[in-house]
Design a protein around this motif. Structure first.
Motif, PDB file in Angstrom:
ATOM      1  N   HIS A 267       0.816  -1.219   0.000  1.00  0.00           N
ATOM      2  CA  HIS A 267       0.000   0.000   0.000  1.00  0.00           C
ATOM      3  C   HIS A 267       0.848   1.267   0.000  1.00  0.00           C
ATOM      4  O   HIS A 267       0.641   2.163  -0.820  1.00  0.00           O
ATOM      5  CB  HIS A 267      -0.924   0.000   1.218  1.00  0.00           C
ATOM      6  CG  HIS A 267      -1.722   1.259   1.363  1.00  0.00           C
ATOM      7  ND1 HIS A 267      -2.655   1.664   0.429  1.00  0.00           N
ATOM      8  CD2 HIS A 267      -1.718   2.224   2.326  1.00  0.00           C
ATOM      9  CE1 HIS A 267      -3.197   2.815   0.814  1.00  0.00           C
ATOM     10  NE2 HIS A 267      -2.626   3.183   1.954  1.00  0.00           N
ATOM     11  N   GLN A 268       1.817   1.342   0.903  1.00  0.00           N
ATOM     12  CA  GLN A 268       2.564   2.587   1.026  1.00  0.00           C
ATOM     13  C   GLN A 268       4.047   2.383   1.305  1.00  0.00           C
ATOM     14  O   GLN A 268       4.861   3.215   0.951  1.00  0.00           O
ATOM     15  CB  GLN A 268       1.955   3.437   2.147  1.00  0.00           C
ATOM     16  CG  GLN A 268       2.406   4.884   2.188  1.00  0.00           C
ATOM     17  CD  GLN A 268       1.847   5.703   1.038  1.00  0.00           C
ATOM     18  OE1 GLN A 268       0.766   5.409   0.545  1.00  0.00           O
ATOM     19  NE2 GLN A 268       2.579   6.711   0.595  1.00  0.00           N
ATOM     20  N   GLY A 269       4.397   1.261   1.945  1.00  0.00           N
ATOM     21  CA  GLY A 269       5.790   1.073   2.325  1.00  0.00           C
ATOM     22  C   GLY A 269       6.719   0.977   1.138  1.00  0.00           C
ATOM     23  O   GLY A 269       7.787   1.588   1.101  1.00  0.00           O
ATOM     24  N   GLY A 270       6.326   0.203   0.147  1.00  0.00           N
ATOM     25  CA  GLY A 270       7.115   0.076  -1.075  1.00  0.00           C
ATOM     26  C   GLY A 270       8.269  -0.897  -0.935  1.00  0.00           C
ATOM     27  O   GLY A 270       8.739  -1.198   0.161  1.00  0.00           O
ATOM     28  N   PHE A 271       8.704  -1.392  -2.073  1.00  0.00           N
ATOM     29  CA  PHE A 271       9.870  -2.273  -2.120  1.00  0.00           C
ATOM     30  C   PHE A 271      10.477  -2.174  -3.499  1.00  0.00           C
ATOM     31  O   PHE A 271       9.826  -1.750  -4.463  1.00  0.00           O
ATOM     32  CB  PHE A 271       9.481  -3.720  -1.813  1.00  0.00           C
ATOM     33  CG  PHE A 271       8.549  -4.342  -2.822  1.00  0.00           C
ATOM     34  CD1 PHE A 271       9.046  -5.121  -3.859  1.00  0.00           C
ATOM     35  CD2 PHE A 271       7.175  -4.133  -2.753  1.00  0.00           C
ATOM     36  CE1 PHE A 271       8.204  -5.688  -4.802  1.00  0.00           C
ATOM     37  CE2 PHE A 271       6.326  -4.698  -3.687  1.00  0.00           C
ATOM     38  CZ  PHE A 271       6.833  -5.479  -4.714  1.00  0.00           C
TER      39      PHE A 271
END
Length: 301
Positions: free
Chosen positions: A38-42
């Protein structure tokens, strides 16, 4: 309609201590990869690996709970006890790896260059990744074989060590392909052959146990596993001697890390990782050999 059997649904699958641990695994796993997506990203291979671990473990755990809750596992031609014990150990190793890698590469205390919101999501994801590891470790603890208890082979110390040995071998293979220069000498190629043979043989042992093929009348599987483990110890002893000599002796390699080596792209670093985990696996095989003489295989538990 008259019922001829027991209840269709197994409530113990979600109310027993192991069932509760699996429900927590689903909750923590879903929360972790949802926060990241959702928002953390990778990004890069490290982030992709972490996302794979969380989604893979989530999917298999849902499958296990569904099968046990509905008794569908009785329709599968596998040793269910061996399968769940093996997966729990594998998930524990994979989840602890992801719980270390994700915060190491993606979490920072400053908001720059990412926003504070992204930072907070990444910290939260790291916390739930740690909780996920604890939940899987709890299942391993709850389902492990107790002294004198008749249980599936993969729940014993020897069976659990097989999963760890294969996992450590995967770490070695990852370092080998990362510019380790293993093809430079025949001796180091021998070490690669040792790692490969022991990994394949260990996977075969796990596969036979999970599929319930350990009680074949024409094949002494139990004795063969002990003999193989003894052979693996000898092979790893040779690798534990040969690899450091041909990588860190001044005649063949470098006893110290070369100065110009770039971080993450230095053959010496890969060689050091391989040497360390060679000794780790050697110790695991020695412990496995000691425990494998005390157990008896049970195929369909």
């Amino acid at each position: 309609m008259e019922s001829t059997g027991g209840p269709y649904l197994n409530t113990a699958a979600v109310t027993s201590p192991v069932g509760i641990a699996r429900l927590l695994q689903i909750m923590f796993g879903c929360t972790t990869f949802s926060l990241v997506a959702h928002q953390g990203g990778f990004s890069a291979a490290y982030g992709t690996f972490c996302m794979f671990v969380w989604t893979f473990c989530f999917a298999i755990t849902v499958f296990i709970i569904t099968c046990e809750f509905t008794h569908l596992h009785s329709c599968l031609s596998i040793s269910w006890g061996n399968f769940t014990a093996a997966f729990a150990m594998l998930a524990t190793l994979m989840s602890v790896t992801a719980a270390v890698i994700y915060p190491l590469y993606f979490v920072q205390l400053d908001c720059y260059p990412i926003s504070c919101e992204v930072r907070d999501f990444r910290i939260a994801a790291s916390v739930f990744a740690g909780l996920l590891f604890i939940a899987y470790a709890a299942e391993v603890f709850l389902t492990r074989a107790k002294p004198g208890q008749v249980t599936s082979y993969m729940a014993t110390v020897s069976g659990l060590l097989k999963i760890v040995q294969a996992f450590v071998a995967c770490i070695i293979f990852g370092a080998l392909v990362n510019d380790s220069q293993y093809s430079k000498y025949v001796a180091t190629q021998w070490c690669v052959a040792v790692y490969s043979f022991c990994f394949v043989a260990t996977v075969v042992v796990v596969a036979f146990s999970v599929t319930g093929k350990t009680a074949l009348p024409w094949f002494p599987f139990e004795r063969s596993v002990v003999i193989y483990t003894f052979g693996a110890v000898l092979l790893y002893v040779s690798a534990a001697v040969i690899w450091p000599v041909f990588c860190f002796d001044s005649k063949y390699g470098s006893p110290r890390r070369p100065g110009p080596c770039a971080k993450g792209k230095c053959p010496w670093d890969s060689q050091l990782v391989i040497a360390i985990f060679t000794y780790v696996n050697l110790l695991l095989y020695i412990v496995d050999l000691a425990y494998s003489q005390r157990i008896r295989f049970v195929s369909h538990i």
